[in-house]
Design a protein around this motif. Sequence first.
Motif, short mmCIF file in Angstrom:
data_model
loop_
_atom_site.label_atom_id
_atom_site.label_comp_id
_atom_site.label_asym_id
_atom_site.label_seq_id
_atom_site.Cartn_x
_atom_site.Cartn_y
_atom_site.Cartn_z
N PRO A 1 -69.45 -5.08 -34.15
CA PRO A 1 -70.23 -4.49 -33.05
C PRO A 1 -69.59 -4.83 -31.70
O PRO A 1 -69.19 -5.95 -31.47
N GLY A 2 -69.46 -3.81 -30.86
CA GLY A 2 -68.83 -4.02 -29.56
C GLY A 2 -67.34 -3.79 -29.58
O GLY A 2 -66.70 -3.72 -28.54
N PRO B 1 -60.54 -14.23 -18.30
CA PRO B 1 -61.94 -14.33 -17.94
C PRO B 1 -62.09 -13.92 -16.47
O PRO B 1 -61.10 -14.01 -15.74
N PRO B 2 -63.25 -13.53 -15.98
CA PRO B 2 -64.51 -13.41 -16.71
C PRO B 2 -64.65 -12.11 -17.50
O PRO B 2 -65.67 -11.94 -18.17
N LEU B 3 -63.66 -11.21 -17.46
CA LEU B 3 -63.81 -9.97 -18.23
C LEU B 3 -63.94 -10.29 -19.72
O LEU B 3 -64.72 -9.66 -20.43
N VAL C 1 -65.39 -12.64 -21.07
CA VAL C 1 -66.73 -13.12 -21.40
C VAL C 1 -67.69 -11.95 -21.65
O VAL C 1 -68.70 -12.09 -22.31
N GLN C 2 -67.33 -10.77 -21.13
CA GLN C 2 -68.19 -9.60 -21.32
C GLN C 2 -68.00 -8.93 -22.68
O GLN C 2 -68.73 -8.02 -23.03
N MET C 3 -66.96 -9.37 -23.42
CA MET C 3 -66.67 -8.71 -24.70
C MET C 3 -67.60 -9.23 -25.79
O MET C 3 -68.22 -10.27 -25.64
N ASP D 1 -68.00 -9.72 -10.24
CA ASP D 1 -68.12 -9.79 -11.69
C ASP D 1 -66.83 -10.26 -12.37
O ASP D 1 -66.79 -11.32 -12.95
N VAL D 2 -65.78 -9.43 -12.29
CA VAL D 2 -64.52 -9.78 -12.94
C VAL D 2 -63.39 -9.62 -11.91
O VAL D 2 -63.65 -9.22 -10.79
N PRO E 1 -73.05 -2.10 -28.23
CA PRO E 1 -73.91 -3.20 -27.79
C PRO E 1 -73.54 -3.75 -26.41
O PRO E 1 -74.30 -4.55 -25.88
N GLY F 1 -72.95 -13.81 -18.28
CA GLY F 1 -72.24 -13.64 -19.53
C GLY F 1 -72.20 -12.20 -20.01
O GLY F 1 -71.66 -11.91 -21.06
N THR F 2 -72.77 -11.28 -19.24
CA THR F 2 -72.68 -9.87 -19.59
C THR F 2 -72.19 -9.10 -18.37
O THR F 2 -71.99 -9.68 -17.31
N ALA F 3 -72.02 -7.81 -18.53
CA ALA F 3 -71.57 -6.99 -17.41
C ALA F 3 -72.70 -6.68 -16.45
O ALA F 3 -72.48 -6.08 -15.41
#
Lengths: 177, 388
Positions: free
Chosen positions: A140-141, A152-154, A156-158, B202-203, B315, B343-345
Amino acid sequence: MQANQHAAHAGHHAADSHGHGPTGIMRWITTTNHKDIGTMYLWFSFVMFLVGGAMSLVIRAELMSPGLQYVAPEFYNQMLTLHALIMVFGAIMPAFVGFANWMIPLMIGAPDMAFARMNNWSFWLLPPAAILLTASLFVPGGAAGTGWTLYPPLSVQMGMGMDMAIFAVHILGMSSI
Amino acid sequence: MAINKINSCRGQGYACLVRGFTAGALAVFAGLANAAWELNLQMPVTALARRVYDLHTLLTWVIFIIFVGVFAVVTWSIIFHRKSRGHKAADFHDNTTVEIVWTIVPTLVLIAIAFPATSALVEMRDSSQPDLTIKATGYQWKWGYEYVTGDAAGVKFMSVMSTPREQIDNKTPKGEHYLLEVDHPLVVPVGKKVRVLLTATDVIHNWSVPAFAVKTDAVPGFLRDTWFRAEKEGTYRGQCSELCGKDHGFMPVVVEVVSAEKYATWVAQQKAAMAAVTDDPTKVWKMDELMARGEKVYTANCAACHQPNGAGLPPAFPALDGSKITKGPKAGHLDIVLKGKPGTAMAAFGAQLSDTDIAAVVAYERNAWSNKLGELIQPAEVKALRGK
Ligand SMILES: [Cu+2]
């Protein structure tokens, strides 16, 4: 203790008197022959080259003309990332190691590589790592879509694809020690 | 076109002649081709960009000369010193003279290219004494600009790509500035030193304008800077240059360089517009007003991830249509919009949007699609939650 030693000795003796090594898949899993290991490295590298190459075909097909044609942007990023990781760690590096395994003992006149069992292990760490990397596409994802730098931080979004990629890169790194 | 480039060399020395020569060679292509055939860097419009351009050309020639030299020797050796021609390999060992020569020559070449490169880099980093300072903030996936000093101090706006979705999806023909156009470009006066402070929420993003030779990472939690002094009026375009997620290709940088008079007019307009749109924070909004305003805010800020129909892209980007948060308590929904979700977008929109915008967009999300909760949210409620 003594019994153990005795058993080990007996086992050793039995293997010695066996004459030839294991056959089938065990021949490849247990081999310490530098040419066998070199061959496995080269075949592995070739398969990874095809997988990574297919991903670059996806990238190039999408880029052939402006606009979105075949894949969504997030999947494009995943192709880009996996293509890079697979080509660097799965194709180019194992290809060099494969040639080195084949050629260096012959060139320096050694009977085999030093630490022959470690040499075998170095190779057998690669397939699980490759499976982790490619399988991350189907979780998933999806796979990591951060580019091979995994900044990071990209990162961390995965999703869990990122964790699989990180684990895979660690295994690949251990293999190359 | 190419003639102009060559003529523009007056009094600028050797490096510029080199540039003219390259431009002339490229002019051969220019006759038959269009923008897709541009092979060189963009034409520079700042003194610094010209230095970078000339440096690049100079280094390309150095590399070319070394390449030709090395491969000439290799090719000559292969052809004339082969075994089939009866050539005997030399059998000497050690040659101190040769070793000294092949150490000193590369060292000299390295010093010769490191000196101009380093001095250009030092100049690039010197952002002192700017005429005006602008803060650029990278968001997924747009740029926010805020004028910090100068006449326009206090002016701030979001700069969002304006290329229509239909062009990206190949439903309508591509425009001239496909993917390189925004609703509100950055406007700066010509001939003034502009310092750009860079950060992100964010990033990591990267603010890049090739014609100014500017390319600097915008890193969340850090403040970095770059600068340019544009010499020619015009519109200059660049792109986010650090992979920042799914719409990385859709957050261009557009800078409009205008005359001092035009700049003054623009500043006056911006200030007037800002005064006009300030909403009355105590106003009590009705449902249809909230929905209309909320839809606009949603389209500009939320639809890229959560999709215009609220279905999201699970997700990574959850659906809002029928979700636990949009159908749950109001306070929880407002909280996640204000503060984001670590921890999310999901970004914290508290700093980007006004109380009224947040009230409207949350009301919209709670009443659009199948989420017919029939609830109103007023700006005052958002204000009350902000401090917590
Ligand atoms: Cu970006």
